[in-house]
Structure formats: C-alpha cells, structure tokens
Motif scaffolding. Structure first.
Motif, PDB file in Angstrom:
ATOM      1  N   HIS A 184       0.811  -1.219   0.000  1.00  0.00           N
ATOM      2  CA  HIS A 184       0.000   0.000   0.000  1.00  0.00           C
ATOM      3  C   HIS A 184       0.844   1.268   0.000  1.00  0.00           C
ATOM      4  O   HIS A 184       0.444   2.287  -0.553  1.00  0.00           O
ATOM      5  CB  HIS A 184      -0.916  -0.022   1.227  1.00  0.00           C
ATOM      6  N   THR A 185       2.020   1.224   0.617  1.00  0.00           N
ATOM      7  CA  THR A 185       2.856   2.424   0.726  1.00  0.00           C
ATOM      8  C   THR A 185       4.241   2.266   0.117  1.00  0.00           C
ATOM      9  O   THR A 185       4.870   3.264  -0.227  1.00  0.00           O
ATOM     10  CB  THR A 185       3.050   2.834   2.199  1.00  0.00           C
ATOM     11  N   GLY A 186       4.752   1.070   0.039  1.00  0.00           N
ATOM     12  CA  GLY A 186       6.122   0.843  -0.411  1.00  0.00           C
ATOM     13  C   GLY A 186       7.063   0.537   0.733  1.00  0.00           C
ATOM     14  O   GLY A 186       8.093  -0.110   0.547  1.00  0.00           O
ATOM     15  N   GLY A 187       6.706   1.001   1.938  1.00  0.00           N
ATOM     16  CA  GLY A 187       7.514   0.703   3.123  1.00  0.00           C
ATOM     17  C   GLY A 187       6.718  -0.092   4.137  1.00  0.00           C
ATOM     18  O   GLY A 187       6.989  -0.026   5.344  1.00  0.00           O
ATOM     19  N   ASP A 188       5.757  -0.857   3.648  1.00  0.00           N
ATOM     20  CA  ASP A 188       4.801  -1.555   4.515  1.00  0.00           C
ATOM     21  C   ASP A 188       5.497  -2.543   5.454  1.00  0.00           C
ATOM     22  O   ASP A 188       6.259  -3.402   5.010  1.00  0.00           O
ATOM     23  CB  ASP A 188       3.809  -2.342   3.648  1.00  0.00           C
ATOM     24  N   LEU A 189       5.201  -2.432   6.747  1.00  0.00           N
ATOM     25  CA  LEU A 189       5.724  -3.377   7.726  1.00  0.00           C
ATOM     26  C   LEU A 189       4.573  -4.154   8.367  1.00  0.00           C
ATOM     27  O   LEU A 189       3.487  -3.610   8.578  1.00  0.00           O
ATOM     28  CB  LEU A 189       6.522  -2.661   8.818  1.00  0.00           C
TER      29      LEU A 189
END
Length: 317
Positions: A184-189
């Motif tokens: 969803h964001t590119g940096g999803d954790l």
C-alpha cells in the motif's frame, strides 16, 4: 466523493448473496467495513479488542466512517504499539485507553504505514521511544515533515531498520517485524507474534475496503499478501482498516482482499486495452462484488490510474 451512508447500505444489501455468513450462534452477519451495516453503533468506538493475554487490537473510527486499527503488545516493562491514529486527539485517546489496561510506559513503536491516518498523531507520543520503520517510510516521513506546518508537525524517527526482519523481545512475547514486499505504501511493515499466531498487516490488508492505490504497487501488493499467507504460525490476520475478525474468518477476508486487488488490476487492464481515456474508463468500469465495498466511488478512479501507471512502467522506484 466518499460513498454516502445510504448508498453504502443499499450496496451492501444488494451484495447479500455473496457477503452473508452464518456465525456459530446462527445469526447472519454481513461482511463489511461499514459499522452501520454491520450493526455496530459509532458510540462503541474507540474500542480495545483483546487478542491474547498480552495483545490487543484497537479500533477507532475515522472519516468517512470506517476503522483505523492499531496493535498493542504489553511487555514485561513496557508497551509496543504498531501504527498510531490520524490526529493528536485520536492518538492521545488511544494512549489513555492503554492506561486502563496497563500502567507500563510506551517503549516501542512500529511504523506499519507512513500515511497520515496512522502517523498524524505521533507528536503526542513520549520521548525516548525505540522506533522501527522501513527506509522507504522514513524517507517519506522526512519529505512530509519538510512540507508540514508548525501546527501539524510530522514526527521523523531517528533511524530505519537495516534489514527485512527485526525481532523485539518485549519480555512477555517475541515480536517479529517483517517487510514482505511493497504493497500500500512501499515501506509496509507487518508485525508477527509467533507465540500468539497473530499477524498485524497494517495497510497491506484493508478488510472489505476497496483497494486504496494512491501510493500503492498493485501487482506487488497482491504478491506481498501471498507471501504473508505463507508465514508459519499465523491463525489471525489483523487489518489496518476494517474490522478485526476472528481466526478462520480473518484468513478468508484476507484472501478475499487479495482477490479484490487482482480483480481490480484485471478490470483496469481490460479498460486500458480499449484505448479509452481514464475518465471514460471510470464510467465503464465493472467491479463486480468488490464494487459494493467501502470507498469504491472514491478509490476506484485512483486505482485505474495507478494500475495504468504500473503497466506503463511508471512505478519502478
């Protein structure tokens, strides 16, 4: 514009054939992100949802009327939170609610999503936290901070994680923070609790919410969910938006969301092959059952343009 409550209700009723389930108590329940359709009054929020002895989900209502979910893990000497809320007031309310279940201080904070509806209240968090954030999200928060006003500051963590997995022993359980791929964001954790068999997925999982793709990587998102579904020792999947479901149903809804992403990609790809404009594609789109989900009218046009950008090679970075 967001879908009106009346239209959401009518759409949900129209989708009953595909969305009805029968719980053990024998009462039918509509699978939906809409509290009104689900039969939960707004006065019930915010609410803590106990997931295990030391773990809670936290559901708070945000505009235009669905939940933002945070994860709370109570350790031996402190508390870990994954994802905050969308304003200082909402985040402070969450901190106050946490005090009703433990006197321990907040010590760890995981940035599952860098979007404002999960981070805009971080200015009320205490100093001295141990932050866990992906480098991509850290870079985005730095950009957001540079553009922010004094009245609405964006908090920037001091450092980012250096690998794809970071483990935190909070004393009562082991917390494994995972980067499974761009979604969803590119940096999803995601936050995996092996002992409790829980996976908090932040905005990589939107339960019965039309896939929101403003900053997403559509095809990678579907593959990221597939990767999450292969993690051992997970029986409960917690979304970043929409309701927290119980065991088997939580996996069913996650699979349904993965399928929603792939169906949105397929429909947007079909429309692109017609050689029409994006505006015309919005008018011609047939989303099927996913079109009854929360925020369809707002998010569908964005999804078309995002899928087209991915097809044209515009999302490589």
């Amino acid at each position: 514009m967001p879908t009106s409550p009346l239209r959401r209700t009518l759409l949900a009723v129209a989708a009953l054939g595909a969305a009805l389930v029968v719980p053990a108590v024998g009462r039918a329940q509509i699978r939906t992100a809409d509290p009104a359709v689900r039969g939960i009054p707004l006065s019930a929020f915010p609410r803590l949802v106990k997931l295990s002895k030391h773990v809670y989900g936290y559901e708070e209502i945000r505009q235009p009327g669905f939940t933002t979910v945070s994860l709370i893990v109570i350790g031996k000497d402190g508390v870990l939170i994954a994802d905050g809320q969308g304003s200082s007031a909402a985040t402070q309310t969450m901190l106050d609610r946490i005090k009703t279940i433990t006197p321990l201080p907040l010590k760890w904070y995981v940035v599952g999503s860098d979007h404002g509806d999960h981070t805009a209240g971080n200015n009320v968090l205490p100093a001295g936290l141990t932050w866990v954030v992906h480098p991509t999200s850290l870079a985005q928060l730095k950009r957001d901070s540079a553009a922010a006003t004094a009245s609405r500051p964006v908090i920037v963590p001091p450092t980012a994680m250096t690998g794809n997995v970071q483990t935190i022993d909070v004393g009562t359980t082991e917390v494994v923070v995972r980067f499974m791929g761009r979604a969803h964001t590119g940096g999803d954790l995601m936050v995996h609790l092996p002992r409790e068999q829980i996976l908090f997925m932040s905005e990589a999982y939107l339960n019965r919410v039309f896939p929101a793709m403003r900053s997403a990587y559509p095809s990678e998102w579907a593959r990221t969910i597939d990767a999450a579904l292969t993690i051992d020792r997970v029986k409960r999947y917690i979304p970043g938006h929409g309701f927290i479901e119980k065991g088997k149903r939580s996996r069913e809804e996650l699979v349904a969301f993965r399928d929603a992403i792939t169906s949105v990609i397929a429909e947007a790809t079909r429309l692109k092959s017609l050689g029409i404009s994006a505006d015309e594609a919005v008018k011609r789109a047939n989303w099927g059952q996913v079109g009854t989900w929360f925020l369809t009218e707002q998010q569908a046009p964005i999804a078309i343009r995002r899928v087209w950008a991915e097809a044209d090679g515009g999302l490589r970075e």
